[in-house]
Write a protein that holds these residues in place. Structure first.
Motif, PDB file in Angstrom:
ATOM      1  N   THR A 161      -4.074  -3.168  12.675  1.00  0.00           N
ATOM      2  CA  THR A 161      -3.415  -4.715  13.106  1.00  0.00           C
ATOM      3  C   THR A 161      -2.213  -4.321  13.705  1.00  0.00           C
ATOM      4  OG1 THR A 161      -2.627  -4.873  10.885  1.00  0.00           O
ATOM      5  CG2 THR A 161      -4.780  -5.374  11.152  1.00  0.00           C
ATOM      6  N   TYR A 162      -1.887  -5.551  14.387  1.00  0.00           N
ATOM      7  CA  TYR A 162      -0.625  -5.585  15.032  1.00  0.00           C
ATOM      8  C   TYR A 162       0.296  -5.251  14.150  1.00  0.00           C
ATOM      9  CZ  TYR A 162       2.974  -7.126  18.095  1.00  0.00           C
ATOM     10  OH  TYR A 162       4.186  -7.287  18.918  1.00  0.00           O
ATOM     11  N   ASN A 163       0.338  -6.102  13.153  1.00  0.00           N
ATOM     12  CA  ASN A 163       1.287  -6.148  11.916  1.00  0.00           C
ATOM     13  C   ASN A 163       1.651  -4.528  11.226  1.00  0.00           C
ATOM     14  OD1 ASN A 163       2.145  -8.657  12.448  1.00  0.00           O
ATOM     15  ND2 ASN A 163       0.739  -9.331  10.556  1.00  0.00           N
ATOM     16  N   GLY A 164       0.579  -3.987  11.029  1.00  0.00           N
ATOM     17  CA  GLY A 164       0.719  -2.696  10.436  1.00  0.00           C
ATOM     18  C   GLY A 164       1.326  -1.564  11.334  1.00  0.00           C
ATOM     19  N   ILE A 165       0.904  -1.730  12.594  1.00  0.00           N
ATOM     20  CA  ILE A 165       1.542  -0.930  13.792  1.00  0.00           C
ATOM     21  C   ILE A 165       3.019  -1.164  13.875  1.00  0.00           C
ATOM     22  CG2 ILE A 165       1.142  -0.224  16.054  1.00  0.00           C
ATOM     23  CD1 ILE A 165      -2.016  -0.801  16.247  1.00  0.00           C
ATOM     24  N   TYR A 166       3.373  -2.578  14.147  1.00  0.00           N
ATOM     25  CA  TYR A 166       4.684  -2.733  14.348  1.00  0.00           C
ATOM     26  C   TYR A 166       5.389  -2.290  13.196  1.00  0.00           C
ATOM     27  CZ  TYR A 166       8.919  -5.554  15.461  1.00  0.00           C
ATOM     28  OH  TYR A 166      10.129  -6.012  15.719  1.00  0.00           O
ATOM     29  N   ARG A 167       4.975  -2.396  11.964  1.00  0.00           N
ATOM     30  CA  ARG A 167       5.857  -2.060  10.651  1.00  0.00           C
ATOM     31  C   ARG A 167       6.082  -0.408  10.992  1.00  0.00           C
ATOM     32  NH1 ARG A 167       3.362  -0.929   6.271  1.00  0.00           N
ATOM     33  NH2 ARG A 167       1.776  -1.838   6.739  1.00  0.00           N
ATOM     34  N   VAL A 220       1.405   4.259  24.501  1.00  0.00           N
ATOM     35  CA  VAL A 220       0.015   3.779  24.039  1.00  0.00           C
ATOM     36  C   VAL A 220      -0.689   5.040  23.567  1.00  0.00           C
ATOM     37  CG1 VAL A 220      -2.144   2.935  24.926  1.00  0.00           C
ATOM     38  CG2 VAL A 220       0.082   1.765  25.714  1.00  0.00           C
ATOM     39  N   ALA A 221      -0.646   6.120  24.105  1.00  0.00           N
ATOM     40  CA  ALA A 221      -1.149   7.137  23.713  1.00  0.00           C
ATOM     41  C   ALA A 221      -0.911   7.799  22.235  1.00  0.00           C
ATOM     42  CB  ALA A 221      -1.254   8.535  24.810  1.00  0.00           C
ATOM     43  N   ASN A 222       0.552   7.599  22.379  1.00  0.00           N
ATOM     44  CA  ASN A 222       0.976   7.900  20.676  1.00  0.00           C
ATOM     45  C   ASN A 222       0.590   7.182  19.817  1.00  0.00           C
ATOM     46  OD1 ASN A 222       3.521   7.782  18.572  1.00  0.00           O
ATOM     47  ND2 ASN A 222       3.854   9.484  19.809  1.00  0.00           N
ATOM     48  N   ILE A 223       0.456   5.517  20.037  1.00  0.00           N
ATOM     49  CA  ILE A 223       0.116   4.498  18.848  1.00  0.00           C
ATOM     50  C   ILE A 223      -1.350   4.901  18.485  1.00  0.00           C
ATOM     51  CG2 ILE A 223      -0.317   2.445  18.417  1.00  0.00           C
ATOM     52  CD1 ILE A 223       2.113   1.591  20.104  1.00  0.00           C
ATOM     53  N   VAL A 224      -2.206   5.187  19.653  1.00  0.00           N
ATOM     54  CA  VAL A 224      -3.645   5.523  19.485  1.00  0.00           C
ATOM     55  C   VAL A 224      -3.847   6.453  18.647  1.00  0.00           C
ATOM     56  CG1 VAL A 224      -5.794   5.676  20.397  1.00  0.00           C
ATOM     57  CG2 VAL A 224      -4.376   4.085  21.387  1.00  0.00           C
ATOM     58  N   ALA A 225      -3.464   7.741  18.899  1.00  0.00           N
ATOM     59  CA  ALA A 225      -3.542   8.982  18.289  1.00  0.00           C
ATOM     60  C   ALA A 225      -2.935   8.871  16.935  1.00  0.00           C
ATOM     61  CB  ALA A 225      -2.837   9.861  19.004  1.00  0.00           C
ATOM     62  N   ALA A 226      -1.742   8.371  16.673  1.00  0.00           N
ATOM     63  CA  ALA A 226      -1.335   8.233  15.223  1.00  0.00           C
ATOM     64  C   ALA A 226      -2.260   7.179  14.272  1.00  0.00           C
ATOM     65  CB  ALA A 226       0.215   7.504  15.203  1.00  0.00           C
ATOM     66  N   CYS A 227      -2.720   5.988  14.953  1.00  0.00           N
ATOM     67  CA  CYS A 227      -3.764   5.340  14.275  1.00  0.00           C
ATOM     68  C   CYS A 227      -4.932   5.936  14.016  1.00  0.00           C
ATOM     69  CB  CYS A 227      -4.053   3.928  15.000  1.00  0.00           C
ATOM     70  SG  CYS A 227      -2.531   2.912  14.988  1.00  0.00           S
ATOM     71  N   ASN A 228      -5.338   6.771  14.764  1.00  0.00           N
ATOM     72  CA  ASN A 228      -6.791   7.421  14.731  1.00  0.00           C
ATOM     73  C   ASN A 228      -6.480   8.481  13.600  1.00  0.00           C
ATOM     74  OD1 ASN A 228      -9.368   8.442  15.327  1.00  0.00           O
ATOM     75  ND2 ASN A 228      -8.705  10.004  16.804  1.00  0.00           N
ATOM     76  N   TYR A 229      -5.405   9.283  13.463  1.00  0.00           N
ATOM     77  CA  TYR A 229      -4.978  10.141  12.411  1.00  0.00           C
ATOM     78  C   TYR A 229      -5.025   9.288  11.037  1.00  0.00           C
ATOM     79  CZ  TYR A 229      -1.877  12.857   9.374  1.00  0.00           C
ATOM     80  OH  TYR A 229      -1.534  13.638   8.302  1.00  0.00           O
ATOM     81  N   ALA A 230      -4.270   8.121  11.075  1.00  0.00           N
ATOM     82  CA  ALA A 230      -4.163   7.633   9.911  1.00  0.00           C
ATOM     83  C   ALA A 230      -5.398   7.012   9.204  1.00  0.00           C
ATOM     84  CB  ALA A 230      -3.208   6.298  10.032  1.00  0.00           C
ATOM     85  N   MET A 237      -3.766   2.517   9.581  1.00  0.00           N
ATOM     86  CA  MET A 237      -2.369   2.438   9.642  1.00  0.00           C
ATOM     87  C   MET A 237      -1.754   1.395   8.779  1.00  0.00           C
ATOM     88  SD  MET A 237       0.338   3.921  10.833  1.00  0.00           S
ATOM     89  CE  MET A 237      -0.299   5.137  12.219  1.00  0.00           C
ATOM     90  N   ASP A 238      -2.657   0.317   8.478  1.00  0.00           N
ATOM     91  CA  ASP A 238      -2.058  -0.757   7.614  1.00  0.00           C
ATOM     92  C   ASP A 238      -1.835  -0.124   6.259  1.00  0.00           C
ATOM     93  OD1 ASP A 238      -2.534  -2.431   9.779  1.00  0.00           O
ATOM     94  OD2 ASP A 238      -4.279  -3.143   8.968  1.00  0.00           O
ATOM     95  N   ASN A 239      -2.477   1.014   6.064  1.00  0.00           N
ATOM     96  CA  ASN A 239      -2.164   1.583   4.530  1.00  0.00           C
ATOM     97  C   ASN A 239      -0.805   2.542   4.629  1.00  0.00           C
ATOM     98  OD1 ASN A 239      -4.215  -0.059   3.787  1.00  0.00           O
ATOM     99  ND2 ASN A 239      -5.621   1.654   4.239  1.00  0.00           N
ATOM    100  N   VAL A 240      -0.460   2.528   5.577  1.00  0.00           N
ATOM    101  CA  VAL A 240       0.854   3.665   5.824  1.00  0.00           C
ATOM    102  C   VAL A 240       2.110   2.690   5.592  1.00  0.00           C
ATOM    103  CG1 VAL A 240       2.088   5.451   7.019  1.00  0.00           C
ATOM    104  CG2 VAL A 240      -0.403   5.077   7.063  1.00  0.00           C
ATOM    105  N   ASN A 241       2.921   3.247   4.468  1.00  0.00           N
ATOM    106  CA  ASN A 241       4.143   2.507   4.262  1.00  0.00           C
ATOM    107  C   ASN A 241       5.452   3.528   4.420  1.00  0.00           C
ATOM    108  OD1 ASN A 241       3.190  -0.302   3.810  1.00  0.00           O
ATOM    109  ND2 ASN A 241       2.125   0.927   2.240  1.00  0.00           N
ATOM    110  N   SER A 242       5.255   4.747   4.502  1.00  0.00           N
ATOM    111  CA  SER A 242       6.277   5.616   4.587  1.00  0.00           C
ATOM    112  C   SER A 242       5.826   6.873   5.331  1.00  0.00           C
ATOM    113  CB  SER A 242       6.426   6.126   2.880  1.00  0.00           C
ATOM    114  OG  SER A 242       5.313   7.084   2.794  1.00  0.00           O
ATOM    115  N   ALA A 243       6.584   7.938   5.281  1.00  0.00           N
ATOM    116  CA  ALA A 243       6.372   9.243   6.082  1.00  0.00           C
ATOM    117  C   ALA A 243       4.804   9.671   5.823  1.00  0.00           C
ATOM    118  CB  ALA A 243       7.388  10.306   5.706  1.00  0.00           C
ATOM    119  N   TYR A 244       4.323   9.859   6.834  1.00  0.00           N
ATOM    120  CA  TYR A 244       2.990  10.283   6.478  1.00  0.00           C
ATOM    121  C   TYR A 244       2.572  11.446   7.145  1.00  0.00           C
ATOM    122  CZ  TYR A 244       2.197   8.283  11.460  1.00  0.00           C
ATOM    123  OH  TYR A 244       2.518   7.877  12.582  1.00  0.00           O
TER     124      TYR A 244
END
Length: 244
Positions: A161-167, A220-230, A237-244
């Motif tokens: 979600t937008y909020n999970g990514i932004y956070r 954009v590529a960085n966000i999408v790859a990170a969310c794919n990994y998460a 990515m919504d479930n990530v709240n610290s270093a991952y």
């Protein structure tokens, strides 16, 4: 020999000889008679031709017959030639008609092919236009980068979600797409974390999504790859709240 020595025969007198000669002459003359229509009113008179005239008449008839046969042959030959010429003309006309039909068929096929190609090109252009119309234009800032990333993630079935990514972006890089960590364990191993969501190169290579730039610093590529990994490691990515 005397007349009395041959029974039943008598010596021919001068009168007898003249009579016999006349009969012979009459016989010969009868062969030369040519009966032709009379010129008079009673049409009973005949003209007796001499042997020379008779010969000329026969010759004229023969000549006329030969001429008649020659004319017949000429007429037949002319008719045969005319029939052959007509047949040749008809064959030529048929060949020309066939060639024209084949040319028309090829022309029609080419026109049909061209029309199909033009129709396909118009359809492709229309589809591209519709696709372009459906693709929103995103701002070149953090808000636009997150929204564009979410657009791609939705297409690829990647949760977030937008909020999970932004956070997570604000915690990892404070929204700086050129951010780099040069002090943690990854940096000491020679693979520092980079970009908005601080992704190392091996992770980016493994989770890069087709359709985005193959550049770790591209936001954009960085966000999408990170969310794919998460999504693979944490579900989203919504479930990530610290270093991952």
């Amino acid at each position: 020999m005397s007349a009395s020595s041959t029974p039943g025969l008598r010596r021919l007198t001068k009168t007898h000889k003249v009579s016999i000669a006349g009969v012979v002459v009459l016989g010969v003359a009868s062969l030369a008679i040519s009966a032709i229509p009379a010129q008079g009113a009673d049409a009973k008179s005949v003209v007796v031709a001499d042997p020379i005239s008779w010969s000329k008449t026969v010759e004229a008839v023969q000549t006329k017959s030969v001429q008649g046969l020659t004319q017949q042959h000429q007429v037949i030959e002319k008719a045969v030639k005319a029939a052959a010429a007509k047949k040749a003309a008809e064959a030529k006309k048929a060949a020309e008609a066939k060639a024209k039909a084949e040319a028309d068929a090829k022309k029609a096929a080419a026109a049909k092919k061209a029309a199909a190609a033009a129709k396909k090109a118009r359809a492709a252009k229309a589809a591209a236009s519709r696709s372009a119309a459906r693709t929103p234009v995103f701002a070149n800032n953090l808000d636009g980068w997150i929204k564009e990333a979410l657009h791609i993630m939705k297409r690829e079935g990647i949760p977030g979600t937008y909020n999970g990514i932004y956070r997570n972006v604000m915690r990892e890089s404070s929204g700086n797409p050129r951010a780099i960590n040069l002090w943690d364990i990854n940096a000491r191993n020679g693979i520092p974390s980079k970009g908005l969501l601080q992704v190392i190169q091996p992770t980016f290579n493994a989770y890069h999504v087709k359709g985005t730039k193959f550049d770790l610093y591209d936001p954009v590529a960085n966000i999408v790859a990170a969310c794919n990994y998460a999504a693979d490691r944490y579900g989203s990515m919504d479930n990530v709240n610290s270093a991952y």
